[in-house]
Design an enzyme around this catalytic site. Sequence first.
Site, PDB file in Angstrom:
ATOM      1  N   ASN A   1       1.225 -15.698  -3.092  1.00 43.58           N
ATOM      2  CA  ASN A   1       1.596 -16.104  -1.758  1.00 43.58           C
ATOM      3  C   ASN A   1       0.919 -17.126  -0.826  1.00 43.58           C
ATOM      4  OD1 ASN A   1      -0.429 -14.611  -0.188  1.00 43.58           O
ATOM      5  ND2 ASN A   1       0.254 -12.810  -1.691  1.00 43.58           N
ATOM      6  N   LYS A  56       3.767 -17.578 -23.979  1.00 39.35           N
ATOM      7  CA  LYS A  56       4.740 -18.161 -22.774  1.00 39.35           C
ATOM      8  C   LYS A  56       6.044 -17.680 -22.871  1.00 39.35           C
ATOM      9  CE  LYS A  56       5.596 -22.703 -21.169  1.00 39.35           C
ATOM     10  NZ  LYS A  56       5.779 -24.157 -21.621  1.00 39.35           N
ATOM     11  N   LYS A 105       4.268   0.537  10.773  1.00 40.15           N
ATOM     12  CA  LYS A 105       3.292   0.441   9.871  1.00 40.15           C
ATOM     13  C   LYS A 105       1.846   1.079  10.186  1.00 40.15           C
ATOM     14  CE  LYS A 105       4.529  -3.857   7.415  1.00 40.15           C
ATOM     15  NZ  LYS A 105       4.924  -5.242   7.097  1.00 40.15           N
TER      16      LYS A 105
HETATM   17  N1  CTP Z   1      -1.405  -3.521   2.037  1.00 41.75           N
HETATM   18  C1  CTP Z   1      -2.214  -3.024   1.115  1.00 41.75           C
HETATM   19  N2  CTP Z   1      -1.622  -2.760  -0.129  1.00 41.75           N
HETATM   20  C2  CTP Z   1      -0.584  -3.375  -0.447  1.00 41.75           C
HETATM   21  C3  CTP Z   1       0.201  -4.090   0.557  1.00 41.75           C
HETATM   22  C4  CTP Z   1      -0.265  -4.255   1.726  1.00 41.75           C
HETATM   23  O1  CTP Z   1      -3.245  -2.660   1.564  1.00 41.75           O
HETATM   24  N3  CTP Z   1      -0.136  -3.003  -1.479  1.00 41.75           N
HETATM   25  C5  CTP Z   1      -2.002  -3.714   3.551  1.00 41.75           C
HETATM   26  C6  CTP Z   1      -1.815  -5.395   3.881  1.00 41.75           C
HETATM   27  O2  CTP Z   1      -3.462  -5.909   3.525  1.00 41.75           O
HETATM   28  C7  CTP Z   1      -1.925  -5.284   5.327  1.00 41.75           C
HETATM   29  C8  CTP Z   1      -1.267  -4.109   5.638  1.00 41.75           C
HETATM   30  O3  CTP Z   1      -0.989  -3.490   4.739  1.00 41.75           O
HETATM   31  O4  CTP Z   1      -3.285  -5.029   6.144  1.00 41.75           O
HETATM   32  C9  CTP Z   1       0.278  -4.517   5.911  1.00 41.75           C
HETATM   33  O5  CTP Z   1       0.843  -5.348   4.903  1.00 41.75           O
HETATM   34  P1  CTP Z   1       2.294  -5.834   4.790  1.00 41.75           P
HETATM   35  O6  CTP Z   1       2.459  -6.864   3.534  1.00 41.75           O
HETATM   36  O7  CTP Z   1       2.691  -6.470   6.067  1.00 41.75           O
HETATM   37  O8  CTP Z   1       3.205  -4.561   4.621  1.00 41.75           O
HETATM   38  P2  CTP Z   1       3.994  -4.031   3.509  1.00 41.75           P
HETATM   39  O9  CTP Z   1       3.514  -2.445   3.438  1.00 41.75           O
HETATM   40  O10 CTP Z   1       3.484  -4.662   1.890  1.00 41.75           O
HETATM   41  O11 CTP Z   1       5.101  -3.811   3.819  1.00 41.75           O
HETATM   42  P3  CTP Z   1       6.423  -5.282   3.801  1.00 41.75           P
HETATM   43  O12 CTP Z   1       5.743  -6.165   2.629  1.00 41.75           O
HETATM   44  O13 CTP Z   1       7.672  -4.589   3.348  1.00 41.75           O
HETATM   45  O14 CTP Z   1       6.524  -5.686   5.286  1.00 41.75           O
END
Ligand code: CTP
Length: 390
Positions: free
Chosen positions: A207, A286, A336
Amino acid sequence: MSKKNILLGITGGIAAYKMVHVASNLTKMGYQIDVVMTSSAQQFVSPLTFRSITNRSVHTDLFSESNNNEVKHISLADNTDLVMIGPATANIIGKIANGIADDLLSTIIMAVRSPVIIVPAMNVNMYNNPIVQANIKKIKEYGYQVLKPAVGILACGYEGKGRLPEPDILTEYILMNLKEKDLKDKKILVTAGPTIEKIDPVRYLSNNSSGKMGYALAKQASYRGAKVKLIAGPTNLNPPLGVQFQEIVSARQLYQAVKDSFADYDLLIMTAAVADFTPKEFSNEKIKKNAEDHLILEMKKTNDIIKELASNKKSKQKIIGFAAESDNLFENAEKKLAEKNLDMVVANDIKNNEIFGSDFTEVTILTKDNKIELNRSSKEEIADKILNLV
Ligand code: CTP
């Protein structure tokens, strides 16, 4: 920013030119820089160079006239918040070690009460001379901070210990020393950057996270005296000074690393952009283009690290999550905060905000009872404000 005064003492070494860059860095940040040069230093760099960079007079002479009939070495010593002497020659180190005050710089050093950082730079044999080493030991015992010279090719043709560290490192060292140590007894674990999920030997999913927000938090926390560990996915950034650093690649590795460290820390800040899914199977070969016009890649969920720790492993710790949202910023961030059982969520609107890779951001901070908006400013300043709230 409250304007602080920094005094740079330049003595006679070829690396004196590097201090021009330090003076320039600090002047651009808004600090007031007083430069004091010994007569040997002026053989290497002209005072005019420093004057042009700092927009202030450069001090070279103990007995020249000063403003308002001030006693120059005393007013310079009294008005400074921090002194750095670099390059510090064997001569100035020997003079300080023995209380000799026979020119402007050495006289100021005897009078100054603010912290003094000495940065030795000289030929490796001079540096290793037992007299110089004994003087360094002695001035350290008096409370002066003495940095280790960098290793590399020296101007005299020798290779070894004796180089002046790079100007950006010296600048950071000064900034670190100027900060109040209000997080002194805190242990803070920060995650940053992207994760990489491998598909086959040449391909992966990742990402846009640059890691800048997490690195800024780790740096500011460390500069404020906290014991900081930074666990980060691949980025182009250098770990901040004083921070314990661990690099990870995948979400699985990040999960393991955070889990192993968590119990030792008071605060977890998860800025890492963790992959929510990873390929169900890694292909050792691959993946070849086939006749079909699409490819189906089966993915499985990764562990939600922050949620798992907040729900199962949390004791005394505070936990801060980050949420980058393209829609319904507050609703999603609030969800969240509640669902992941967090103490704070820092929400970013990625639609109206150039957050990825930028040095600037604007965020809204949510806690159970509060909503605080932080206007657009540098990630370093935002990091500082988040730490203030914590
Ligand atoms: N996070 C985590 N572990 C994951 C995904 C996210 O600890 N597998 C943590 C991120 O580091 C961040 C928080 O959760 O502090 C929110 O991450 P985000 O990507 O915004 O949320 P998601 O739970 O992944 O939800 P979505 O992608 O559906 O918005």
